[in-house]
Design a protein around this motif. Structure first.
Motif, PDB file in Angstrom:
ATOM      1  N   VAL A 174       0.992  -1.188  -0.071  1.00  0.00           N
ATOM      2  CA  VAL A 174      -0.061   0.045  -0.150  1.00  0.00           C
ATOM      3  C   VAL A 174       0.971   1.179  -0.053  1.00  0.00           C
ATOM      4  O   VAL A 174       0.610   2.176  -0.759  1.00  0.00           O
ATOM      5  N   MET A 175       1.801   1.165   0.919  1.00  0.00           N
ATOM      6  CA  MET A 175       2.741   2.428   0.981  1.00  0.00           C
ATOM      7  C   MET A 175       3.500   2.780  -0.471  1.00  0.00           C
ATOM      8  O   MET A 175       3.319   3.782  -0.991  1.00  0.00           O
ATOM      9  N   GLU A 176       3.883   1.817  -1.246  1.00  0.00           N
ATOM     10  CA  GLU A 176       4.351   1.793  -2.637  1.00  0.00           C
ATOM     11  C   GLU A 176       3.294   2.395  -3.380  1.00  0.00           C
ATOM     12  O   GLU A 176       3.659   3.063  -4.278  1.00  0.00           O
ATOM     13  N   ALA A 177       2.191   2.232  -3.401  1.00  0.00           N
ATOM     14  CA  ALA A 177       1.066   2.719  -4.142  1.00  0.00           C
ATOM     15  C   ALA A 177       1.028   4.336  -4.073  1.00  0.00           C
ATOM     16  O   ALA A 177       1.075   5.146  -5.003  1.00  0.00           O
ATOM     17  N   LEU A 178       1.168   4.523  -2.638  1.00  0.00           N
ATOM     18  CA  LEU A 178       1.141   6.005  -2.386  1.00  0.00           C
ATOM     19  C   LEU A 178       2.397   6.778  -2.626  1.00  0.00           C
ATOM     20  O   LEU A 178       2.355   8.034  -2.802  1.00  0.00           O
ATOM     21  N   TRP A 179       3.483   6.274  -2.621  1.00  0.00           N
ATOM     22  CA  TRP A 179       4.621   6.756  -2.779  1.00  0.00           C
ATOM     23  C   TRP A 179       4.781   6.790  -4.270  1.00  0.00           C
ATOM     24  O   TRP A 179       5.354   7.941  -4.971  1.00  0.00           O
ATOM     25  N   ARG A 180       4.362   6.057  -5.212  1.00  0.00           N
ATOM     26  CA  ARG A 180       4.095   6.310  -6.614  1.00  0.00           C
ATOM     27  C   ARG A 180       3.481   7.689  -6.889  1.00  0.00           C
ATOM     28  O   ARG A 180       3.817   8.491  -7.818  1.00  0.00           O
ATOM     29  N   HIS A 181       2.353   7.677  -6.153  1.00  0.00           N
ATOM     30  CA  HIS A 181       1.264   8.982  -6.388  1.00  0.00           C
ATOM     31  C   HIS A 181       0.601   9.172  -5.329  1.00  0.00           C
ATOM     32  O   HIS A 181      -0.159   8.208  -4.717  1.00  0.00           O
ATOM     33  N   SER A 182       0.354  10.274  -4.807  1.00  0.00           N
ATOM     34  CA  SER A 182      -0.534  10.395  -3.719  1.00  0.00           C
ATOM     35  C   SER A 182      -0.865  12.122  -4.011  1.00  0.00           C
ATOM     36  O   SER A 182      -0.383  13.038  -4.448  1.00  0.00           O
ATOM     37  N   PRO A 183      -2.154  12.399  -2.952  1.00  0.00           N
ATOM     38  CA  PRO A 183      -2.981  11.528  -2.294  1.00  0.00           C
ATOM     39  C   PRO A 183      -3.772  10.827  -2.986  1.00  0.00           C
ATOM     40  O   PRO A 183      -4.094  10.991  -4.214  1.00  0.00           O
ATOM     41  N   LEU A 184      -4.314   9.613  -2.540  1.00  0.00           N
ATOM     42  CA  LEU A 184      -5.153   8.821  -3.328  1.00  0.00           C
ATOM     43  C   LEU A 184      -6.372   8.451  -2.105  1.00  0.00           C
ATOM     44  O   LEU A 184      -6.304   8.258  -1.070  1.00  0.00           O
ATOM     45  N   THR A 185      -7.638   8.044  -2.841  1.00  0.00           N
ATOM     46  CA  THR A 185      -8.484   7.769  -2.252  1.00  0.00           C
ATOM     47  C   THR A 185      -8.548   5.993  -1.736  1.00  0.00           C
ATOM     48  O   THR A 185      -7.537   5.600  -2.558  1.00  0.00           O
ATOM     49  N   SER A 186      -9.156   5.752  -0.956  1.00  0.00           N
ATOM     50  CA  SER A 186      -9.178   4.374  -0.981  1.00  0.00           C
ATOM     51  C   SER A 186      -9.540   3.302  -1.950  1.00  0.00           C
ATOM     52  O   SER A 186      -8.974   2.435  -2.130  1.00  0.00           O
ATOM     53  N   GLU A 187     -10.415   4.070  -2.697  1.00  0.00           N
ATOM     54  CA  GLU A 187     -10.837   3.343  -3.952  1.00  0.00           C
ATOM     55  C   GLU A 187      -9.651   3.186  -4.997  1.00  0.00           C
ATOM     56  O   GLU A 187      -9.544   2.154  -5.644  1.00  0.00           O
ATOM     57  N   ALA A 188      -8.795   4.302  -5.241  1.00  0.00           N
ATOM     58  CA  ALA A 188      -7.831   4.267  -5.949  1.00  0.00           C
ATOM     59  C   ALA A 188      -6.733   3.203  -5.316  1.00  0.00           C
ATOM     60  O   ALA A 188      -6.144   2.811  -6.320  1.00  0.00           O
ATOM     61  N   ILE A 189      -6.542   3.359  -4.225  1.00  0.00           N
ATOM     62  CA  ILE A 189      -5.632   2.463  -3.515  1.00  0.00           C
ATOM     63  C   ILE A 189      -5.735   0.873  -3.949  1.00  0.00           C
ATOM     64  O   ILE A 189      -5.138   0.053  -4.432  1.00  0.00           O
ATOM     65  N   MET A 190      -7.289   0.503  -3.832  1.00  0.00           N
ATOM     66  CA  MET A 190      -7.481  -0.805  -4.183  1.00  0.00           C
ATOM     67  C   MET A 190      -7.437  -1.015  -5.732  1.00  0.00           C
ATOM     68  O   MET A 190      -7.199  -2.012  -5.957  1.00  0.00           O
ATOM     69  N   GLY A 191      -7.695  -0.086  -6.546  1.00  0.00           N
ATOM     70  CA  GLY A 191      -7.504  -0.192  -7.878  1.00  0.00           C
ATOM     71  C   GLY A 191      -5.839  -0.543  -8.155  1.00  0.00           C
ATOM     72  O   GLY A 191      -5.812  -1.373  -9.135  1.00  0.00           O
TER      73      GLY A 191
END
Lengths: 123, 123
Positions: free
Chosen positions: B13-30
């Motif tokens: 999950v952190m990697e996803a946020l490091w790639r791009h942030s901020p994100l909604t939980s929906e986007a993280i799940m995506g």
DNA sequence: TCGACTCGTTGACACTTGTCATCGATGAGA
DNA sequence: TCTCATCGATGACAAGTGTCAACGAGTCGA
């Protein structure tokens, strides 16, 4: 079954056996109890869990056992290192080295060592 | 409290946020559900555990939250790498590089990259 | 032979991790 | 306003980990 992971506490016992083996449980305790503030009970359990994981083996010597590693330190270090590289650096080594250099974590000695090493590899 | 560890699943999950942030939980799940075969429930828990650990922060956006890292990838990568070096290579970098070269894990590209890097560092 | 000691096996317990479903509030559309 | 969908919070559970004490079998000295 190939993925039997050695935990952090277990690896302390493994290090003792990699330094010198075989060892009795008493000798293992002598090496790891004090530095880690562990009681004998703790080490006994770590040993039996490592046995169950087939990370170490035991041969009877009189009424006790002599323990030896079944997994080499090379193999352990290799999979740990490769795992870190894959997880964090896209599997490549140069970015890891760059990370340390970027954060000023390299001593002159480190740089000299690396330089000599690369020269040797490049041959 | 400084030693709040980010687990393997959480780091995805952190990697996803490091790639791009901020994100909604929906986007993280995506980003993380399919590649890891996780359900929404799993990701929700990972997010709330990261919040509790203060590894990420949330700001309300309407009735949902936008999540952002509070821990930088640099810091995470740094402590993970340093930890491995300390545990397995006596804190020094050259032995790690030597390990990979000894086990023939270095491609020509790796060697070239390292060479260029060392040259630059040595200045 | 008998008791004391030793060593490995087990049980135990709290905490973390991976994994998922359900609940409760809240906001949006009918 | 009433209902429904959504989102985060919470409960749950099995497995692994760190940590330790207690048990049971075998052995050695007295």
């Amino acid at each position: 079954m190939a993925g039997m992971k050695i935990s952090a506490a277990e690896s302390v016992v493994m290090e003792a056996l990699w330094r010198h083996s075989p060892l009795t449980s008493e000798a293992i305790m002598g090496e790891v109890c004090e530095p880690n503030a562990w009681t004998e009970g703790t080490v006994k359990v770590l040993i039996s869990r490592l046995l169950k994981k087939k990370a170490i083996g035991a041969t009877a010597e009189g009424r006790r056992y002599l323990y030896s590693p079944l997994v080499s330190r090379e193999a352990y270090v290799g999979s740990e290192s490769q795992g870190l590289l894959d997880r964090l650096f896209d599997g490549r080594l140069a970015p890891l080295v760059a990370h340390f250099s970027d954060s000023d974590k390299l001593s002159d000695q480190d740089v000299a060592d690396l330089k000599a090493l690369i020269e040797k590899i490049g041959k």
